[in-house]
Design a protein around this motif. Structure first.
Motif, mmCIF file in Angstrom:
data_model
loop_
_atom_site.group_PDB
_atom_site.id
_atom_site.type_symbol
_atom_site.label_atom_id
_atom_site.label_comp_id
_atom_site.label_asym_id
_atom_site.label_seq_id
_atom_site.Cartn_x
_atom_site.Cartn_y
_atom_site.Cartn_z
ATOM 1 N N PHE A 31 0.828 -1.199 0.000
ATOM 2 C CA PHE A 31 0.000 0.000 0.000
ATOM 3 C C PHE A 31 0.872 1.263 0.000
ATOM 4 N N LEU A 32 1.871 1.278 0.887
ATOM 5 C CA LEU A 32 2.736 2.454 0.980
ATOM 6 C C LEU A 32 3.552 2.634 -0.300
ATOM 7 N N LEU A 35 1.488 4.231 -2.818
ATOM 8 C CA LEU A 35 1.328 5.650 -2.500
ATOM 9 C C LEU A 35 2.557 6.441 -2.938
ATOM 10 N N ARG A 38 3.626 7.644 -6.828
ATOM 11 C CA ARG A 38 3.111 8.812 -7.533
ATOM 12 C C ARG A 38 3.972 10.024 -7.167
ATOM 13 N N PHE A 40 4.271 13.644 -5.714
ATOM 14 C CA PHE A 40 3.548 14.649 -4.929
ATOM 15 C C PHE A 40 4.560 15.449 -4.128
ATOM 16 N N SER B 36 -2.173 11.990 -1.790
ATOM 17 C CA SER B 36 -0.985 12.658 -1.249
ATOM 18 C C SER B 36 -1.125 12.867 0.254
ATOM 19 N N ALA B 39 -0.587 9.692 2.005
ATOM 20 C CA ALA B 39 0.842 9.361 2.073
ATOM 21 C C ALA B 39 1.521 10.150 3.181
#
Lengths: 237, 204
Positions: A31-32, A35, A38, A40, B36, B39
């Motif tokens: 999952f991490l 994340l 991507r 960001f 985001s 995260a």
């Protein structure tokens, strides 16, 4: 040794500890990693923060969890759960095995995350692009393309994690000392108890042998799997 | 549609609602932002215990163990002073000694072994490698058991002394170091070896 009434629960604890920790940390790590795959703001900072737990000395990590997180009176977990009507629960003695596993998951998730992230970033982008053009949604893309590609990395992480986790000693020793009773003792800790506290060196040695034989059997199968899937494909790495 | 957007590029700057612009704005503030934020939250949650440890290091004893936990406090270096004064030097030296010497020994043993195995592979090299890795799964305590017996039998020290030296309580004696140390040496060789070997095979 097999007549020892405590051997069986201890062996079972060991299995639960390894399987549970590996499963949870692989799922969290996947999952991490997704994340972090991507772009960001602050991505590299977050990546560093996420890796930190695996850099902490295991003994220190176990102490952090035992004294500052799980403590019944001063613990932060109870403080955070206070508004939800949770009283002063002594997490370590009520759920000893789960408490130790929490610490282990916390330490092992970054490892799994890094491995899976490496896998994600080695994935050729053009295939995913082609699939997106063909109209595949994000879930379908993950199931049909990303996950099969990541399978090898996940397998590798799981086997390496399991091999290291068989040896877990410091977390058990620091947090619960195997107690109450043998509720959270795993094989290494029990071997230590028998050899250096119970002075039953013969039995301890026998248990050491059993542990090794059992792990060798399991990891032979697992490593075969990995050798096969990694030698079949050169672009892996 | 695509030709229309490429032709009307200057028109896009005008705040007129065209389809392309609307979609683009949605993707800027839509699910992307949420992920985001997720995260960021995950990163902070994972880092929090470490942060708390660092903060606690600068607290007075009364602030460190308090209910409710104190986020704001007057920082102090007392605890660090205490640690440094209590003779942390021996422990640090022991760690450094064990780390450096065992790394050197691992390299000394592992590199030739890896070379030998990759240049002239014996029959069933994979099984040999697996045998090496299998010692990694031996619990440390189980590896210490035979060392403990050996130390006891040597008779150089009395049994009680040997027992104390093998206990995992760190108080800086050489014999306990030696036990842990030879184990570390053995098991690290194994994890280095296959990697070195693979590298050697790929890059002959």
């Amino acid at each position: 040794m097999f007549r020892d009434s405590q051997f069986r629960p201890v062996a079972l604890n060991t299995v639960i500890m390894i399987v549970g920790t590996v499963l949870i940390s692989v799922i969290l790590g996947l999952f991490l990693a997704l994340l972090l795959d991507r772009k960001f703001i602050g991505r590299s900072l977050i990546r560093t923060l996420l890796i930190t737990p695996s850099l902490i000395t295991p003994v220190a990590g176990a102490l952090i969890w035992k004294t500052t997180m799980f403590d019944p009176v001063f613990g932060l977990i109870n403080f955070a759960l206070c508004p939800f009507g949770v009283g002063q629960i002594d997490w370590v003695s009520r759920f000893p095995l789960a408490a130790v596993m929490t610490n282990l998951v916390w330490q092992w998730t970054p490892f799994m995350m890094l491995l899976i992230l490496a896998g994600l970033q080695s994935m050729p982008k053009d295939i995913a692009e082609a699939a997106r053009v063909d109209g595949a949604g994000p879930f379908k893309l993950f199931r049909e393309l990303t996950f099969p590609h990541l399978r090898r990395f996940i397998e590798l992480g799981a086997v390496l994690g399991a091999i290291y986790l068989v040896n877990t000693f410091d977390a058990v020793y620091m947090m619960t000392s195997g107690g109450p009773g043998v509720a959270s003792a795993n094989l290494p800790f029990y071997i230590y108890q028998r050899a250096f506290l119970g002075f039953d060196i013969g039995q301890a040695a026998a248990m050491g042998v059993v542990t090794v034989v059992a792990t060798i059997i399991v990891s032979t199968l697992a490593l075969r799997l990995i050798f096969k899937s990694f030698s079949g494909n050169e672009e892996a790495a | 549609m695509s030709t229309a957007t490429t032709n009307n590029k200057p028109k896009k700057a005008v705040p007129q609602t065209s389809d392309g612009v609307a979609i683009k704005r949605k993707s800027n503030w839509g699910p992307g932002t949420i992920w985001s934020v997720v995260a960021w939250v995950a990163g902070i949650v994972f880092f929090f215990p470490v942060l708390w440890m660092v903060l606690t290091g600068f607290k007075q004893e009364a602030d460190a163990y308090s209910d409710p936990p104190k986020l704001f406090f007057t920082p102090t270096l007392d605890q660090y002073r205490g640690v440094l004064d209590s003779g942390i030097g021996t422990a640090l030296l022991n760690s450094a000694f064990a780390t450096i010497v065992s790394t050197l020994l691992v390299l000394l043993l592992g590199v030739p072994a890896a070379f030998a195995l990759s240049l002239r592979p014996v029959k069933k090299t994979k099984d040999v490698l697996f045998f090496f890795i299998s010692t990694k799964v031996l619990p440390v305590v189980a590896a210490i058991v035979p060392l403990y017996v050996i130390v006891g039998d040597i008779g150089e020290h009395r049994f009680e002394q040997a027992r104390r030296r093998c206990s995992p309580v760190p108080s800086g004696h050489r014999r306990a170091d030696l036990g842990a140390f030879s184990y570390v040496r053995g098991s690290w060789m194994l994890s280095v070896l296959p990697r070195t070997r693979t590298a050697a095979v790929i890059d002959p």
